[in-house]
Structures are given as C-alpha cells and as structure tokens.
Write an enzyme that holds these catalytic residues in place. Structure first.
Site, PDB file in Angstrom:
ATOM      1  CG  HIS A 166      -2.023  -1.014   1.106  1.00 20.58           C
ATOM      2  ND1 HIS A 166      -3.312  -0.677   0.811  1.00 20.58           N
ATOM      3  CD2 HIS A 166      -2.006  -2.363   1.207  1.00 20.58           C
ATOM      4  CE1 HIS A 166      -4.051  -1.775   0.759  1.00 20.58           C
ATOM      5  NE2 HIS A 166      -3.272  -2.813   0.994  1.00 20.58           N
ATOM      6  CG  ASP A 380       0.077   9.555   0.811  1.00 25.38           C
ATOM      7  OD1 ASP A 380       0.006   8.377   1.195  1.00 25.38           O
ATOM      8  OD2 ASP A 380      -0.601  10.482   1.289  1.00 25.38           O
TER       9      ASP A 380
HETATM   10  P1  ADQ Z   1      -2.888   6.412   4.895  1.00 27.12           P
HETATM   11  O1  ADQ Z   1      -1.470   6.875   5.003  1.00 27.12           O
HETATM   12  O2  ADQ Z   1      -3.605   6.250   6.168  1.00 27.12           O
HETATM   13  O3  ADQ Z   1      -3.018   5.062   4.030  1.00 27.12           O
HETATM   14  P2  ADQ Z   1      -4.906   7.731   3.090  1.00 27.12           P
HETATM   15  O4  ADQ Z   1      -4.818   6.977   1.815  1.00 27.12           O
HETATM   16  O5  ADQ Z   1      -5.114   9.176   2.902  1.00 27.12           O
HETATM   17  O6  ADQ Z   1      -3.614   7.566   3.973  1.00 27.12           O
HETATM   18  O7  ADQ Z   1      -6.103   7.137   3.923  1.00 27.12           O
HETATM   19  C1  ADQ Z   1      -6.524   7.722   5.130  1.00 27.12           C
HETATM   20  C2  ADQ Z   1      -7.954   7.294   5.439  1.00 27.12           C
HETATM   21  O8  ADQ Z   1      -8.257   7.667   6.781  1.00 27.12           O
HETATM   22  C3  ADQ Z   1      -8.974   7.960   4.541  1.00 27.12           C
HETATM   23  O9  ADQ Z   1      -9.962   7.023   4.203  1.00 27.12           O
HETATM   24  C4  ADQ Z   1      -9.543   9.092   5.415  1.00 27.12           C
HETATM   25  O10 ADQ Z   1     -10.890   9.415   5.162  1.00 27.12           O
HETATM   26  C5  ADQ Z   1      -9.426   8.500   6.796  1.00 27.12           C
HETATM   27  N1  ADQ Z   1      -9.230   9.562   7.795  1.00 27.12           N
HETATM   28  C6  ADQ Z   1      -8.234  10.470   7.828  1.00 27.12           C
HETATM   29  N2  ADQ Z   1      -8.377  11.287   8.878  1.00 27.12           N
HETATM   30  C7  ADQ Z   1      -9.476  10.892   9.528  1.00 27.12           C
HETATM   31  C8  ADQ Z   1     -10.150  11.343  10.709  1.00 27.12           C
HETATM   32  N3  ADQ Z   1      -9.703  12.360  11.464  1.00 27.12           N
HETATM   33  N4  ADQ Z   1     -11.269  10.699  11.070  1.00 27.12           N
HETATM   34  C9  ADQ Z   1     -11.719   9.663  10.339  1.00 27.12           C
HETATM   35  N5  ADQ Z   1     -11.143   9.196   9.243  1.00 27.12           N
HETATM   36  C10 ADQ Z   1     -10.031   9.796   8.834  1.00 27.12           C
HETATM   37  C11 ADQ Z   1      -2.079   4.118   3.454  1.00 27.12           C
HETATM   38  C12 ADQ Z   1      -1.058   4.726   2.486  1.00 27.12           C
HETATM   39  C13 ADQ Z   1      -1.779   5.531   1.406  1.00 27.12           C
HETATM   40  C14 ADQ Z   1      -2.781   4.626   0.677  1.00 27.12           C
HETATM   41  C15 ADQ Z   1      -3.662   3.871   1.656  1.00 27.12           C
HETATM   42  C16 ADQ Z   1      -4.500   2.798   0.943  1.00 27.12           C
HETATM   43  O11 ADQ Z   1      -0.138   5.549   3.186  1.00 27.12           O
HETATM   44  O12 ADQ Z   1      -0.859   6.082   0.485  1.00 27.12           O
HETATM   45  O13 ADQ Z   1      -3.608   5.429  -0.136  1.00 27.12           O
HETATM   46  O14 ADQ Z   1      -2.890   3.219   2.664  1.00 27.12           O
HETATM   47  O15 ADQ Z   1      -3.716   1.940   0.181  1.00 27.12           O
END
Ligand code: ADQ
Length: 475
Positions: A166, A380
């Site tokens: 991921h 990311d």
């Molecule tokens: P993350 O680094 O966690 O994921 P991201 O892909 O942006 O980053 O996903 C974060 C998730 O958490 C989103 O669904 C978002 O809505 C949720 N979220 C963020 N802040 C929140 C809050 N305060 N309350 C509730 N929900 C919240 C890792 C990798 C990424 C990759 C994903 C999936 O680092 O690059 O996109 O896995 O493969």
C-alpha cells in the site's frame, strides 16, 4: 459454535483485522467492522468466496479465538507487548515506513527489531496456511508482512499467493540501505503476483530484484529460483492503483442531513468565502507543515485574509509513541499556534485545528463544506483523501490541490498539481484553486469524478484477483 468449515478459499492477511472493539448498550464488549477502504474493497469477494481474514486484533498480549462477523471468518494473530514495540512500532514504522517514504525521517536499523519482524511474519504465515483450503488464494497486504509470501510458498506450494504493497516502493539507491534487503526481496518474490500502487513502484522493485537476486525481469515477470538454484516459479510485478467506494461516498454526500451538517460547519468557522481543508493522519510524510507555511505566507503577503479564508486542518492521532511522530505533532501545533496568535481574532481563527478521528458521516460533511482541498504529501503510496473529496463533490464544485508525490496524482491529472517542497509554487497552486472560476472548477471536477467513479475499490480488488487467477502456473 461456528458452523463454517475451518478451511477457506480466499484468505486475506493484513497486520490489522478490519474490526474495532465496541461496548454495546448492555455493557458487553463486541466487534464492529471498521470503516476502512480495504474491507470495503474486499467485502463483496469475501462473502462470495467463503473468505477468512487473518490479522492482529489491536491489543497486545491478548489471545482471541477465531470468530465470524458480517459473513467473514476473522482469525486473530496475537502480538506480545515486546513484539508490538519491535515488529510494529520498530521495524515496520521506524525502519520500513521512513525508508519507503524517501527517508523523509531517518530510518533506524536494529537487529532485534528485524528478529521480531521475522518471528511475527512467521506467525502470520502459519495462521494463514492453517485456514487456507486446498488451492486457496491467499492475499497478503502491506509492508508489515513482506516475508509472508515466501514463508507461505514453502509451507503450501498448492496455494496461489498475491501481495499488495500500500505504500511506495523506494528507488534502489534508498532501498539498498536496508541490511535485510535480500531477505525482503526473496520474501516478496514468494508471491505469484506482487501489486504496487504505481508503475514507478513496480519499476523500483524490479530494479532492486535485478541488482540483488540476479534473476532476469522482463514485462514485470521474474523467474524465481529456490535456495538450490532450481527454478521454482514465475512472479509477476504490476501496478494496481487502489481506490475508494465512490458510490457509497456519493450516497452519503446526497443525504440532506449531511448537507445540512456541512452548512453548519461553515457557520461554525464564521462563514468564510473560502474554506480550505486538510485531512491527514498526523504523519511527517503528509506535508502538513509545508501546507501551513504556505498558508501563513499568503496571509503575511496579504494575498489572503482571515475572515475571508480559513483553513480547517484535521489530523488523526497516529503512532503517538514514536519520536518522529511526537516531533511532527509538536511542530504542527507550534505553527498553528503561531499563525492564530499572529492573524486570528477572538472569534475568527486562521487555522481550525482538530486532532481527532471522526465518523464517516462527519468526514463527508467536512468534504462537502470545503471549497479547496489541500493534499500536500511529500510522498504517499496513493492518498485516498484526494479521491474521497472528489467523490463527494456531487455539485461539481470545489478545487483539489494535489501533490505530485502522491500515487493519486498519476490518475487525478485535472487537480492543481503542486510540488510541496516548492513553497512559492505551492502558494501559487493554492491561489489558483482559490481564484478558479466556477466554470473551470466544474470542468475539472467532472473529469476527476468520472475517473474516481470508474476506477473504484471494487474494481481494484476485482482486477487484482482476476490477474492473480489468470497467471499461468508453471510449477
Ligand atoms: P494512509 O497513510 O492512512 O493510508 P490515506 O490513503 O489518505 O492515507 O487514507 C486515510 C484514510 O483515513 C482515509 O480514508 C480518510 O478518510 C481517513 N481519515 C483520515 N483522517 C481521519 C479522521 N480524522 N477521522 C476519520 N477518518 C479519517 C495508506 C497509504 C496511502 C494509501 C492507503 C491505501 O499511506 O498512500 O492510499 O494506505 O492503500
């Protein structure tokens, strides 16, 4: 009292089980499916395939029997307190995470952490093969479990093995620092299919294979040999950009009560002309400081003014015991305090900073309330927040400022693309989004929404599993 058979045709293996503990109204503790993207993408296939999910339940030093939830068998893998520190916080998040994200923070290399990583990966592999039916498909997820594919192949040559990373796979010059780089590559090459977010990640991986393992890689195919030099199997590396449940987010965005909540949010921050939003885990890879710096300079220059514009920054607590995470939180909070002290008033803040997690509905309301979404990650794998924002913009308005260093930037070409290290360029990108005409926003948003709706998370899991099923078996 489980009626299900003890063997499953599809076994997903991930560091965490897709559940959270919940205390019911009767005071009894139970489990609730957690709202992550991975479970959304896999739930339909898990149900039709008789699926099991192997993972840690989230509390160290706890043994839990397998149980069923929402049509899935959940198989908890225990971790001791020391293993949590060394395998999870240590090797996974203080060695691999910074190494795989362009060494934004310096990775630490400790042999005791590696030993714990090895031991825990072995336990996950054992747990997976125990529940896998003859010729099952086992799909392993992410950087915490890179040795599991190789371990499973030794234990169970009959199963088909998929792996999906991921996070980014780093350029060879960085990956080469890892003292255990060969073991990691051999671990990954145990899979039949190794999936990455971007073609760039897959190319980096193949280059590392060429340099270390010596097997020839062509068209993403690697002829893998075992310890005796005998040809064992062919592994394929390919990119499968992950996505979101776009239809579900759109459904939420159309709910009148969530739209009403979005209006309330705007009111609560003083009904600015422009509400800018950042949503991230509190992580040094997300470029939160760079974003706040650019915003502060725009206030300083007089290009933006408090009252007309406000920034809502949501930062979910993350990995809070690790030094670099304490540091980034400290830096962000210092910067927010400075800006508010300098530019805020009694009732108007320059930055509205929230360090909590929110329910899904509330997140959608925030996305709906935002005129400009700022995604400024320094590196990311994908960044689902960018795609979530797009999916909720049912009125085709709003603008997305998106870092070039996210996987999402490969697909979301109509966003305002920025290099977050270039503060002058970032400021220009923010101003372009702020000043964009409704016509231009709508044109871009339509194209972005089409892309996210077509390539959703269900499409992602289907593509991965179909590719895995279609590979020629030659061993
Ligand atoms: P993350 O680094 O966690 O994921 P991201 O892909 O942006 O980053 O996903 C974060 C998730 O958490 C989103 O669904 C978002 O809505 C949720 N979220 C963020 N802040 C929140 C809050 N305060 N309350 C509730 N929900 C919240 C890792 C990798 C990424 C990759 C994903 C999936 O680092 O690059 O996109 O896995 O493969």
């Amino acid at each position: 009292m489980n009626k299900k058979p003890a063997k499953f045709d599809l076994v997903v293996v991930a560091n965490r089980l897709p559940v959270d503990r919940e205390v019911g109204p009767d005071g009894e503790a139970g489990w609730r499916q957690s709202p992550g993207g991975l479970v959304t993408g896999l739930a339909p296939v898990m149900k039709t395939h008789d699926g099991a999910w192997v993972g840690w339940a989230g509390t160290p030093d706890e043994e839990i029997e397998p149980f069923d939830l929402d049509g899935m068998r959940l198989v908890p893998v225990p971790l001791s307190n020391d293993e949590f520190t060394q395998y999870y916080e240590g090797f996974s998040n203080a060695t691999l995470w910074p190494l795989y994200h362009d060494v934004i923070a310096p990775p630490e290399f400790h042999r005791t952490w590696w030993d714990a990583y090895l031991r825990v990966n072995e336990r996950f592999a054992q747990a997976a093969v125990t529940v896998a039916a003859e010729n099952a498909v086992i799909w392993i997820h992410d950087y915490q479990l890179q040795l599991v594919p190789g371990m499973i192949r030794k234990l169970r040559p009959d199963v088909r093995i998929g792996f999906f990373n991921h996070i980014p796979f780093p350029p060879y010059e960085i990956f080469a620092q890892l003292p255990w780089r060969k073991q990691i590559l051999h671990g990954l090459l145990g899979a039949d299919l190794i999936g990455f977010q971007r073609p760039y990640d897959s190319a980096n991986f193949l280059r590392a294979v060429r340099r270390n393992v010596g097997t020839v890689a062509r068209n993403g195919l690697v002829r893998v040999t075992d310890e005796n030099g005998e040809e064992s199997h062919t592994a394929k590396a390919q990119s499968f950009p992950i996505s979101i449940d776009a239809a579900e987010l759109e459904r939420l965005a159309l709910k009148p009560e969530i739209q009403e909540r979005a209006r309330q949010i705007r009111e609560e921050v003083g009904n600015p002309e422009v509400l800018m939003l950042g949503v991230d885990r509190m992580d040094y890879t997300k470029g939160i400081r760079h974003r706040i710096k650019a915003f502060a300079e725009l206030l300083e220059d007089g290009a933006l003014s408090v009252g007309e514009v406000t920034l809502v920054q949501i930062a979910t607590p993350s990995r809070e015991r690790l030094e670099h995470y304490k540091q980034i939180r400290h830096d962000v909070e210092l910067a927010v305090g400075r800006i508010n002290g300098e530019y805020g008033g009694l009732s108007t803040q320059a930055v509205n900073y929230l360090h909590h997690s929110f329910p899904r509905d509330e997140m959608v309301a925030f996305y709906l309330a935002a005129d400009v979404m700022l995604v400024t990650a320094l590196r990311d794998g994908m960044n689902l927040v960018a795609k979530e924002y797009v999916a909720t913009r049912v009125n085709h308005d709003g603008a997305l400022v998106l870092s070039e260093f996210t996987g999402a930037a490969d697909e979301l070409r109509q966003a305002v693309l920025v290099n977050p290290h270039d503060i002058t360029g970032l400021k220009a990108g923010i101003m372009k989004a702020v000043e964009m005409t409704p016509r231009e926003s709508a044109r871009r948003m339509r194209a972005l929404r089409r892309r996210v709706a077509e390539d959703d998370v269900q499409h992602w899991s289907r593509m991965f599993l179909e590719t895995l099923a279609g590979l020629r078996r030659d061993n």
